[in-house]
Design a protein around this motif. Structure first.
Motif, PDB file in Angstrom:
ATOM      1  N   ALA A 139       0.821  -1.207   0.000  1.00 35.76           N
ATOM      2  CA  ALA A 139       0.000   0.000   0.000  1.00 35.76           C
ATOM      3  C   ALA A 139       0.852   1.253   0.000  1.00 35.76           C
ATOM      4  CB  ALA A 139      -0.933  -0.014   1.211  1.00 35.76           C
ATOM      5  N   VAL A 140       1.963   1.235   0.751  1.00 39.87           N
ATOM      6  CA  VAL A 140       2.871   2.377   0.756  1.00 39.87           C
ATOM      7  C   VAL A 140       3.438   2.601  -0.644  1.00 39.87           C
ATOM      8  CG1 VAL A 140       5.117   3.191   1.599  1.00 39.87           C
ATOM      9  CG2 VAL A 140       3.463   2.228   3.208  1.00 39.87           C
ATOM     10  N   ALA A 141       3.830   1.522  -1.306  1.00 42.54           N
ATOM     11  CA  ALA A 141       4.381   1.635  -2.660  1.00 42.54           C
ATOM     12  C   ALA A 141       3.368   2.224  -3.633  1.00 42.54           C
ATOM     13  CB  ALA A 141       4.853   0.270  -3.144  1.00 42.54           C
TER      14      ALA A 141
ATOM     15  N   GLY B   1      -1.798  -3.708  12.141  1.00 51.96           N
ATOM     16  CA  GLY B   1      -0.760  -2.945  11.461  1.00 51.96           C
ATOM     17  C   GLY B   1      -1.320  -1.783  10.657  1.00 51.96           C
ATOM     18  N   ALA B   2      -0.549  -0.707  10.587  1.00 53.12           N
ATOM     19  CA  ALA B   2      -1.001   0.502   9.909  1.00 53.12           C
ATOM     20  C   ALA B   2       0.188   1.314   9.428  1.00 53.12           C
ATOM     21  CB  ALA B   2      -1.871   1.350  10.839  1.00 53.12           C
TER      22      ALA B   2
ATOM     23  N   TRP C 190      -3.906   4.479   7.531  1.00 52.57           N
ATOM     24  CA  TRP C 190      -4.470   3.346   6.804  1.00 52.57           C
ATOM     25  C   TRP C 190      -4.111   2.055   7.542  1.00 52.57           C
ATOM     26  CZ3 TRP C 190      -7.696   4.205   2.759  1.00 52.57           C
ATOM     27  CH2 TRP C 190      -7.658   5.477   2.183  1.00 52.57           C
ATOM     28  N   SER C 191      -5.126   1.238   7.863  1.00 54.13           N
ATOM     29  CA  SER C 191      -4.945   0.080   8.730  1.00 54.13           C
ATOM     30  C   SER C 191      -5.363  -1.221   8.056  1.00 54.13           C
ATOM     31  CB  SER C 191      -5.770   0.243  10.016  1.00 54.13           C
ATOM     32  OG  SER C 191      -5.390   1.404  10.706  1.00 54.13           O
ATOM     33  N   ALA C 192      -4.634  -2.290   8.426  1.00 49.55           N
ATOM     34  CA  ALA C 192      -4.954  -3.642   7.935  1.00 49.55           C
ATOM     35  C   ALA C 192      -5.904  -4.309   8.929  1.00 49.55           C
ATOM     36  CB  ALA C 192      -3.675  -4.451   7.768  1.00 49.55           C
ATOM     37  N   THR C 193      -7.094  -3.765   9.058  1.00 44.92           N
ATOM     38  CA  THR C 193      -8.031  -4.230  10.089  1.00 44.92           C
ATOM     39  C   THR C 193      -8.816  -5.472   9.682  1.00 44.92           C
ATOM     40  OG1 THR C 193      -9.615  -2.610   9.242  1.00 44.92           O
ATOM     41  CG2 THR C 193      -8.289  -1.970  11.152  1.00 44.92           C
TER      42      THR C 193
ATOM     43  N   GLU D 136      -8.327  -9.403   7.475  1.00 46.67           N
ATOM     44  CA  GLU D 136      -7.279 -10.351   7.071  1.00 46.67           C
ATOM     45  C   GLU D 136      -6.912 -10.212   5.602  1.00 46.67           C
ATOM     46  OE1 GLU D 136      -5.539 -12.110   8.940  1.00 46.67           O
ATOM     47  OE2 GLU D 136      -6.638 -12.374  10.811  1.00 46.67           O
ATOM     48  N   THR D 137      -7.855  -9.804   4.786  1.00 36.91           N
ATOM     49  CA  THR D 137      -7.613  -9.659   3.348  1.00 36.91           C
ATOM     50  C   THR D 137      -8.249  -8.362   2.865  1.00 36.91           C
ATOM     51  OG1 THR D 137      -9.622 -10.902   2.807  1.00 36.91           O
ATOM     52  CG2 THR D 137      -7.563 -12.158   2.981  1.00 36.91           C
ATOM     53  N   GLY D 138      -7.988  -8.032   1.622  1.00 36.97           N
ATOM     54  CA  GLY D 138      -8.602  -6.856   1.033  1.00 36.97           C
ATOM     55  C   GLY D 138      -7.794  -5.597   1.271  1.00 36.97           C
ATOM     56  N   PRO D 139      -8.290  -4.468   0.764  1.00 35.46           N
ATOM     57  CA  PRO D 139      -7.551  -3.209   0.892  1.00 35.46           C
ATOM     58  C   PRO D 139      -7.521  -2.713   2.336  1.00 35.46           C
ATOM     59  CG  PRO D 139      -9.737  -2.824  -0.021  1.00 35.46           C
ATOM     60  CD  PRO D 139      -9.552  -4.317   0.030  1.00 35.46           C
ATOM     61  N   LEU D 140      -6.553  -1.863   2.623  1.00 32.56           N
ATOM     62  CA  LEU D 140      -6.479  -1.251   3.945  1.00 32.56           C
ATOM     63  C   LEU D 140      -7.641  -0.279   4.129  1.00 32.56           C
ATOM     64  CD1 LEU D 140      -2.655  -0.479   4.320  1.00 32.56           C
ATOM     65  CD2 LEU D 140      -3.878  -2.632   4.641  1.00 32.56           C
ATOM     66  N   ARG D 141      -7.974  -0.024   5.399  1.00 30.90           N
ATOM     67  CA  ARG D 141      -9.099   0.850   5.724  1.00 30.90           C
ATOM     68  C   ARG D 141      -8.585   2.182   6.270  1.00 30.90           C
ATOM     69  NH1 ARG D 141     -12.177   2.087  10.261  1.00 30.90           N
ATOM     70  NH2 ARG D 141     -10.901   0.742  11.597  1.00 30.90           N
TER      71      ARG D 141
END
Length: 302
Positions: free
Chosen positions: A54-56, A262-263, A283-286, A288-293
């Protein structure tokens, strides 16, 4: 035109490499047990890979990493962290400071300084080889990225950091110089430079020195890790101004643990008629899958 800075911290790259009995005859033994009891389950998922992807894709102009790339500061971990940094970005576009896990035992931090020196080299081309030689300064767009090292080897069950003496004096000098140059000063440090932000055994020694330098010479943004929490504090700057101090959850933390998932934080910075604007998004990995929130959004300046 705005400049975009991404911030992540507390990578804790896993899995642990092979560890010898001799290497465990130190503080590393408790860290090894802690990894297998809890961290292996919570930090060995997909969160870190999703966050770095996501950072990239974020379009960030620069990435700041505020320490704890390793777990036990084993040589193999330090080398693996250097490879991870290469994948994260060109040293010109990524700035790193070490954390307490990167100084887990005596001598480990020297090896980290050597391996990660391209990502800690200042504009003069030199990377600090000891804490007293920090901070390094990197001018990127309208930013002055100022990297400190609070990482020190500590006794068993202690995870404190330290800013003192020469490094504190260097910080004051750098803040004054970059302030006179009209730059947006971003200070990177692993331990939060705020009283009560963490447990006493995990605190930063030298908070008063740090805050005095900022109170006298100013800064626009302080970024830290260490607590694995999304912390938002403010400290005093010159003439009654307030300086935001922002912490971010551990980048590798999975969903469902005792700490937030993680965020990473994204800061959009621009100058408007001589006044700074800074807007932050977390932006958080809240899941298990899919885009960050998008888990937090706020304006820090003005």
């Amino acid at each position: 035109m705005s400049y975009v800075l991404a911030h992540l911290s507390d990578i804790h790259l896993g899995p642990l490499p092979a560890v010898t009995t001799r290497q465990l005859l130190s503080k590393r033994l408790t860290g090894y047990i802690n990894w297998h009891r809890s961290r292996a389950a919570s930090m060995a998922g997909t969160a870190l890979a999703r966050i770095t992807s996501a950072v990239a894709a974020s379009g960030a102009d620069h990435v700041a990493v505020t320490g704890d790339l390793t777990n036990l500061a084993l040589e193999a971990e330090i080398r693996a962290a250097a490879i991870w940094l290469e994948e994260l970005g060109d040293p010109h576009d990524v700035s790193v400071v070490p954390g307490n896990h990167d100084a887990y035992v005596q001598g480990a931090l020297d090896k980290a300084f050597e391996a990660w020196s391209p990502w800690m080299a200042g504009d003069d081309g030199h990377a600090p080889k000891r804490n007293e030689a920090f901070p390094y300064v990197r001018r990127r767009g309208p930013l002055a990225i100022i990297g400190l090292s609070s990482a020190v080897a500590t006794p068993l069950f202690v995870a404190a950091g330290r800013i003192e003496g020469e490094q504190a004096r260097n910080l004051a000098t750098v803040l004054a110089e970059t302030g006179e140059q009209g730059l947006f000063r971003v200070v990177l440090i692993h331990h939060p430079p705020v009283r009560g932000a963490t447990l006493p055994r995990k605190r930063l020694y030298g908070i008063k020195l740090f805050q005095n330098a900022v109170a006298r010479h100013g800064a626009e943004l302080v970024l830290h890790g260490h607590t694995h929490l999304a912390q938002r504090h403010w400290i005093g700057g010159p003439a009654g101004t307030r300086v935001p101090v922002i912490g971010v959850p551990a980048a590798g933390q999975g969903v469902g643990g005792s700490k937030p998932a993680g965020a990473y934080n994204l800061f959009e910075i621009e100058s408007d008629g001589g006044k700074w604007r800074c807007h932050m998004r977390e932006w958080s990995a809240t899941t298990e899958t899919g885009p960050l929130r998008l888990s937090d959004e706020r304006t820090l300046w003005p």
